[in-house]
Design an enzyme around this catalytic site. Sequence first.
Site, PDB file in Angstrom:
ATOM      1  N   GLU A 127       0.827  -1.202   0.000  1.00 42.10           N
ATOM      2  CA  GLU A 127       0.000   0.000   0.000  1.00 42.10           C
ATOM      3  C   GLU A 127       0.866   1.258   0.000  1.00 42.10           C
ATOM      4  O   GLU A 127       0.537   2.249  -0.661  1.00 42.10           O
ATOM      5  CB  GLU A 127      -0.968   0.018   1.182  1.00 42.10           C
ATOM      6  CG  GLU A 127      -1.921   1.190   1.118  1.00 42.10           C
ATOM      7  CD  GLU A 127      -3.141   1.045   2.004  1.00 42.10           C
ATOM      8  OE1 GLU A 127      -3.981   1.977   1.957  1.00 42.10           O
ATOM      9  OE2 GLU A 127      -3.286   0.046   2.715  1.00 42.10           O
ATOM     10  N   SER A 128       1.977   1.220   0.709  1.00 40.20           N
ATOM     11  CA  SER A 128       2.895   2.368   0.701  1.00 40.20           C
ATOM     12  C   SER A 128       3.408   2.624  -0.706  1.00 40.20           C
ATOM     13  O   SER A 128       3.407   3.769  -1.181  1.00 40.20           O
ATOM     14  CB  SER A 128       4.066   2.116   1.655  1.00 40.20           C
ATOM     15  OG  SER A 128       3.619   2.008   2.989  1.00 40.20           O
TER      16      SER A 128
END
Length: 140
Positions: free
Chosen positions: A62-63
Amino acid sequence: MVGDGLESGNWVAQNGSGELADAMGIEFTEYTVERTVARMPVVGNRQTVGFLHGGAYVVLGESLGSMAANLHAGAGRLAVGIDVNATHVRSATSGYVTGICTPIHLGRTLTVHEIVVEDDEGRRCCTVRITNLIKDAPSD
């Protein structure tokens, strides 16, 4: 041009990678619209049985996907995650895992990215997919 090394580096320097990514030891090594790469240590992010925690794979993915989507969004716009999923196929127990993020779709209001997470031997451990909504950034 958006996505060149210099401009990308400035974006990361100005905005950081986020408190959670910092706490987990995520290090960005490549950052363009077309390809974003980061690595994360396994030690310090393991579950009680010694495997890298499944949620850690998701945080890495997700980062990467959110940072890439925000770079694509451009000035005055903000990308926010609206869907993320992960398929775990192998467990990492030591060393580092590396996430390689590539776009599947780069639209005006939606992006979709695939993140392949590999161990130090280049074996796929997890595949993460994230969809981000692009909207106007809030006014100060």
